[in-house]
Write an enzyme that holds these catalytic residues in place. Structure first.
Site, PDB file in Angstrom:
ATOM      1  N   HIS A  76      -5.047  -3.424   6.453  1.00  0.00           N
ATOM      2  CA  HIS A  76      -4.839  -3.635   5.016  1.00  0.00           C
ATOM      3  C   HIS A  76      -6.203  -3.986   4.414  1.00  0.00           C
ATOM      4  CE1 HIS A  76      -3.178  -4.732   1.197  1.00  0.00           C
ATOM      5  NE2 HIS A  76      -3.605  -5.978   1.307  1.00  0.00           N
ATOM      6  N   ASP A 107       0.832  -1.204   0.000  1.00  0.00           N
ATOM      7  CA  ASP A 107       0.000   0.000   0.000  1.00  0.00           C
ATOM      8  C   ASP A 107       0.869   1.258   0.000  1.00  0.00           C
ATOM      9  OD1 ASP A 107      -2.453  -1.561   0.319  1.00  0.00           O
ATOM     10  OD2 ASP A 107      -1.692  -1.965   2.322  1.00  0.00           O
TER      11      ASP A 107
END
Length: 306
Positions: free
Chosen positions: A159, A131
């Site tokens: 996440h 990410d």
């Protein structure tokens, strides 16, 4: 991953019905003649796979299928990561570094950690480096600079779609000219884009990859795994902050006992949460949402564990 001289013994674990495919992977590894690959142990036996290992990268997880609720996904994955946590506890080196990649990664890591009660909580982490990489790439494209010049973008929380990409503490080096440094917000000069487009783009990037190639991220996930483990074991550069989902100690008022993505630095195989960063009200509101999601996931997972 461990530097240019560290030889490795690679243990590969898969389920029995994948044994033949596993043999094919071993053949490819052999045929690649990697100079640092000392040997390969390919097995469907948990004890053989986890015995004396120093690093565990837990990639396999049960994927969410059509019509499947997140609770159903958690139930299946709790059984997987319960077994892997128990195996780590019984067979792995006491200083084993565990990285959970399979989703829902944060809560899967918490499940494994809970069942590996003899190991330090600091041995466990989940992957949010992908990410971070995605976010830094988007900033580099927006500003028109090389991605290597984009520094210290932070991913907070889970996440998942509630993750919180935060550029407030990041900067761009050699911008607008060589030897100058600019805060990311100043370089972008578009608060509306950062708040309304950038954050959802990062949050939904995994789904966009699946929509485009009909499979989840592979090469980019592998690259993120390498970066995560390399920094954890070899250390981050001076002034560099990276994102890792780790066991919360209460920093930033995040409840203790969650696996939560924080900004960290690493030295001598140990991570440390960066302290005293100023959190804007906008980011704080999003932190509360991702914390709530992780607390709910934790309760569901623990109910299945118990």
């Amino acid at each position: 991953m461990f530097g240019p001289h560290q030889k490795i013994i690679l243990h590969l674990l898969d389920i029995p019905k994948m044994a033949d495919a596993l043999k094919g992977v071993v053949m490819e590894l052999q045929d690649s003649s990697y100079p640092l690959l000392d040997s390969v142990v390919a097995t469907t036996d948990v004890q053989t796979a986890f015995l004396h290992i120093n690093v565990a990268i837990l990639v396999g997880a049960f994927p969410r299928g059509p019509g499947m609720q997140r609770k159903d996904l958690l139930k299946v994955n709790v059984s997987i990561f319960k077994e892997q946590g128990e195996a780590l506890n019984k067979y792995a080196s006491r200083d084993v570094k565990v990285l959970v990649v399979g989703n829902p990664a944060n809560t899967n890591a918490l499940t494994a950690l809970t069942k590996a009660s003899d190991l330090p909580t600091a041995n466990f982490s989940a992957l949010t480096r992908l990410d971070q990489n995605r976010a830094q790439s988007m900033i580099s494209e927006k500003v028109g600079v090389s991605v290597e010049n984009v520094n210290n973008v932070i991913i907070w929380g889970n996440h998942s779609l509630t993750q919180v990409p935060d550029v407030n503490h990041g900067y761009i080096s050699n911008y607008p000219q060589r030897d100058l440094v600019s805060p990311i917000k100043s370089a972008v000069e578009d608060e509306k884009w950062l708040n309304e487009q950038f954050i959802p783009l990062v949050q939904n990037r995994g789904a966009a990859v699946i929509a485009a190639r009909k499979l989840s991220s592979a090469a980019s996930a592998a690259n993120a795994i390498v970066g995560h483990m390399r920094d954890w074991l070899l250390g981050t550069r001076d002034g560099e902050v990276v994102s890792m989902a780790v066991y919360s100690d209460g920093s930033y008022n995040i409840p203790k006992g969650l696996i939560f993505s924080f900004p960290v630095t690493c030295r001598q195989g140990q991570w440390s949460i960066v302290q005293d960063l100023k959190i804007s009200p906008f980011i704080q509101a999003k932190l509360e949402l991702t914390t709530k999601e992780l607390e709910e996931e934790k309760q569901v997972a623990l109910s299945f564990l118990n």
